[in-house]
Design a protein around this motif. Structure first.
Motif, mmCIF file in Angstrom:
data_model
loop_
_atom_site.group_PDB
_atom_site.id
_atom_site.type_symbol
_atom_site.label_atom_id
_atom_site.label_comp_id
_atom_site.label_asym_id
_atom_site.label_seq_id
_atom_site.Cartn_x
_atom_site.Cartn_y
_atom_site.Cartn_z
ATOM 1 N N GLU A 1 0.826 -1.213 0.000
ATOM 2 C CA GLU A 1 0.000 0.000 0.000
ATOM 3 C C GLU A 1 0.856 1.257 0.000
ATOM 4 O OE1 GLU A 1 -3.965 -1.378 2.487
ATOM 5 O OE2 GLU A 1 -2.105 -1.004 3.591
ATOM 6 N N LEU A 2 1.911 1.245 0.808
ATOM 7 C CA LEU A 2 2.783 2.411 0.891
ATOM 8 C C LEU A 2 3.526 2.640 -0.427
ATOM 9 C CD1 LEU A 2 3.626 4.634 2.815
ATOM 10 C CD2 LEU A 2 5.493 3.166 3.574
ATOM 11 N N THR A 3 3.981 1.555 -1.049
ATOM 12 C CA THR A 3 4.671 1.665 -2.336
ATOM 13 C C THR A 3 3.727 2.186 -3.414
ATOM 14 O OG1 THR A 3 6.180 -0.126 -1.753
ATOM 15 C CG2 THR A 3 5.958 0.381 -4.091
ATOM 16 N N ALA A 4 2.509 1.669 -3.460
ATOM 17 C CA ALA A 4 1.538 2.125 -4.454
ATOM 18 C C ALA A 4 1.213 3.604 -4.254
ATOM 19 C CB ALA A 4 0.260 1.284 -4.367
ATOM 20 N N GLU A 5 1.090 4.016 -3.008
ATOM 21 C CA GLU A 5 0.823 5.428 -2.717
ATOM 22 C C GLU A 5 1.971 6.314 -3.209
ATOM 23 O OE1 GLU A 5 0.801 7.694 1.386
ATOM 24 O OE2 GLU A 5 -1.025 6.491 1.150
ATOM 25 N N ALA A 6 3.196 5.870 -2.989
ATOM 26 C CA ALA A 6 4.366 6.633 -3.449
ATOM 27 C C ALA A 6 4.394 6.719 -4.975
ATOM 28 C CB ALA A 6 5.651 6.000 -2.932
ATOM 29 N N MET A 7 3.999 5.645 -5.637
ATOM 30 C CA MET A 7 3.966 5.643 -7.106
ATOM 31 C C MET A 7 2.908 6.628 -7.610
ATOM 32 S SD MET A 7 4.454 1.540 -7.631
ATOM 33 C CE MET A 7 4.313 1.503 -9.410
ATOM 34 N N HIS A 8 1.754 6.634 -6.985
ATOM 35 C CA HIS A 8 0.699 7.582 -7.373
ATOM 36 C C HIS A 8 1.158 9.025 -7.158
ATOM 37 C CE1 HIS A 8 -2.660 5.002 -8.439
ATOM 38 N NE2 HIS A 8 -2.379 4.240 -7.408
ATOM 39 N N GLN A 9 1.800 9.270 -6.038
ATOM 40 C CA GLN A 9 2.290 10.629 -5.761
ATOM 41 C C GLN A 9 3.337 11.054 -6.778
ATOM 42 O OE1 GLN A 9 3.582 10.357 -1.681
ATOM 43 N NE2 GLN A 9 1.495 10.516 -0.880
ATOM 44 N N ALA A 10 4.209 10.131 -7.167
ATOM 45 C CA ALA A 10 5.231 10.458 -8.173
ATOM 46 C C ALA A 10 4.579 10.786 -9.510
ATOM 47 C CB ALA A 10 6.210 9.291 -8.317
ATOM 48 N N LEU A 11 3.571 10.035 -9.890
ATOM 49 C CA LEU A 11 2.867 10.315 -11.146
ATOM 50 C C LEU A 11 2.158 11.657 -11.092
ATOM 51 C CD1 LEU A 11 1.358 6.833 -12.046
ATOM 52 C CD2 LEU A 11 3.161 8.064 -13.276
ATOM 53 N N ASP A 12 1.583 11.978 -9.950
ATOM 54 C CA ASP A 12 0.870 13.252 -9.794
ATOM 55 C C ASP A 12 1.807 14.458 -9.852
ATOM 56 O OD1 ASP A 12 -1.500 11.860 -9.557
ATOM 57 O OD2 ASP A 12 -1.599 12.024 -7.371
ATOM 58 N N ARG A 13 3.060 14.284 -9.450
ATOM 59 C CA ARG A 13 4.014 15.392 -9.435
ATOM 60 C C ARG A 13 4.558 15.728 -10.821
ATOM 61 N NH1 ARG A 13 6.130 12.778 -4.845
ATOM 62 N NH2 ARG A 13 7.761 11.906 -6.125
ATOM 63 N N GLY A 14 4.630 14.749 -11.680
ATOM 64 C CA GLY A 14 5.263 14.956 -12.988
ATOM 65 C C GLY A 14 4.360 15.679 -13.966
ATOM 66 N N PRO A 15 4.963 16.314 -14.977
ATOM 67 C CA PRO A 15 4.174 17.036 -15.967
ATOM 68 C C PRO A 15 3.459 16.122 -16.963
ATOM 69 C CG PRO A 15 6.502 17.165 -16.510
ATOM 70 C CD PRO A 15 6.399 16.486 -15.173
ATOM 71 N N ASP A 16 3.965 14.892 -17.135
ATOM 72 C CA ASP A 16 3.387 13.973 -18.120
ATOM 73 C C ASP A 16 3.327 12.567 -17.531
ATOM 74 O OD1 ASP A 16 2.567 12.525 -20.312
ATOM 75 O OD2 ASP A 16 4.090 13.344 -21.676
ATOM 76 N N PRO A 17 2.251 12.255 -16.803
ATOM 77 C CA PRO A 17 2.175 10.947 -16.150
ATOM 78 C C PRO A 17 2.153 9.776 -17.136
ATOM 79 C CG PRO A 17 0.138 12.184 -15.826
ATOM 80 C CD PRO A 17 1.106 13.100 -16.482
ATOM 81 N N ILE A 18 1.606 9.982 -18.331
ATOM 82 C CA ILE A 18 1.576 8.899 -19.329
ATOM 83 C C ILE A 18 2.994 8.554 -19.770
ATOM 84 C CG2 ILE A 18 0.710 8.177 -21.593
ATOM 85 C CD1 ILE A 18 -1.432 8.461 -19.350
ATOM 86 N N ALA A 19 3.812 9.558 -20.037
ATOM 87 C CA ALA A 19 5.209 9.317 -20.416
ATOM 88 C C ALA A 19 5.953 8.612 -19.283
ATOM 89 C CB ALA A 19 5.895 10.629 -20.786
ATOM 90 N N ALA A 20 5.672 9.016 -18.042
ATOM 91 C CA ALA A 20 6.318 8.375 -16.898
ATOM 92 C C ALA A 20 5.907 6.906 -16.810
ATOM 93 C CB ALA A 20 5.968 9.111 -15.615
ATOM 94 N N LEU A 21 4.631 6.628 -17.043
ATOM 95 C CA LEU A 21 4.164 5.242 -17.040
ATOM 96 C C LEU A 21 4.841 4.428 -18.140
ATOM 97 C CD1 LEU A 21 0.335 5.478 -16.311
ATOM 98 C CD2 LEU A 21 2.055 4.268 -14.964
ATOM 99 N N GLN A 22 4.985 5.021 -19.317
ATOM 100 C CA GLN A 22 5.660 4.324 -20.424
ATOM 101 C C GLN A 22 7.090 3.976 -20.037
ATOM 102 O OE1 GLN A 22 4.917 7.270 -23.473
ATOM 103 N NE2 GLN A 22 3.335 6.004 -24.430
ATOM 104 N N GLN A 23 7.797 4.923 -19.439
ATOM 105 C CA GLN A 23 9.170 4.661 -19.005
ATOM 106 C C GLN A 23 9.201 3.582 -17.933
ATOM 107 O OE1 GLN A 23 12.226 5.869 -20.050
ATOM 108 N NE2 GLN A 23 10.989 6.585 -21.759
#
Length: 127
Positions: free
Chosen positions: A83-105
């Motif tokens: 749960e903590l890891t998933a939360e950190a991943m969501h927060q990282a995606l929310d901080r970036g300008p392009d979450p789709i590009a981050a997901l692709q990487q």
């Protein structure tokens, strides 16, 4: 664990590293632990006061809970490791300008086993 530096002195662990070690000790058991029990579990000459300070920081961040129903002064994790890891991943995606590009990487860096698991999870969501 604290290591020994080039001059024989103990190297200090960062607060983040200590927080991770305390959480790992709590996740490794199914019952709340006291600061003394956590100190013994972590080892490495860590002072009781240091463990207590780390627990207070984790409590203030909402990452651990004081055990109200059991032993006084015992702590348990508020969330499990996944749960903590998933939360950190969501927060990282929310901080970036392009979450789709981050997901692709992110996806291109998965192992074959992780990719298979992700595909299976996504297929379950479609069903």
């Amino acid at each position: 664990m604290a290591g020994t530096g080039s001059r024989g002195r103990a190297e200090r662990r960062s607060a983040g590293e200590l927080e991770s070690e305390v959480l790992a000790a709590l996740w490794a058991t199914d019952r709340p632990l006291t600061p003394a029990e956590i100190q013994a579990e972590i080892g490495g000459g860590l002072a009781y006061n240091t463990v207590h300070t780390i627990l207070k920081r984790l409590y203030d961040k909402g990452l651990v809970l004081r055990d109200a129903g059991g032993r006084r002064g015992a702590y348990r994790p508020a969330k499990n490791a996944a749960e903590l890891t998933a939360e950190a991943m969501h927060q990282a995606l929310d901080r970036g300008p392009d979450p789709i590009a981050a997901l692709q990487q992110f996806v291109t860096g998965l192992s074959r086993e992780e990719e298979r698991a992700l595909r299976a999870l996504l297929a379950e969501g479609d069903a």
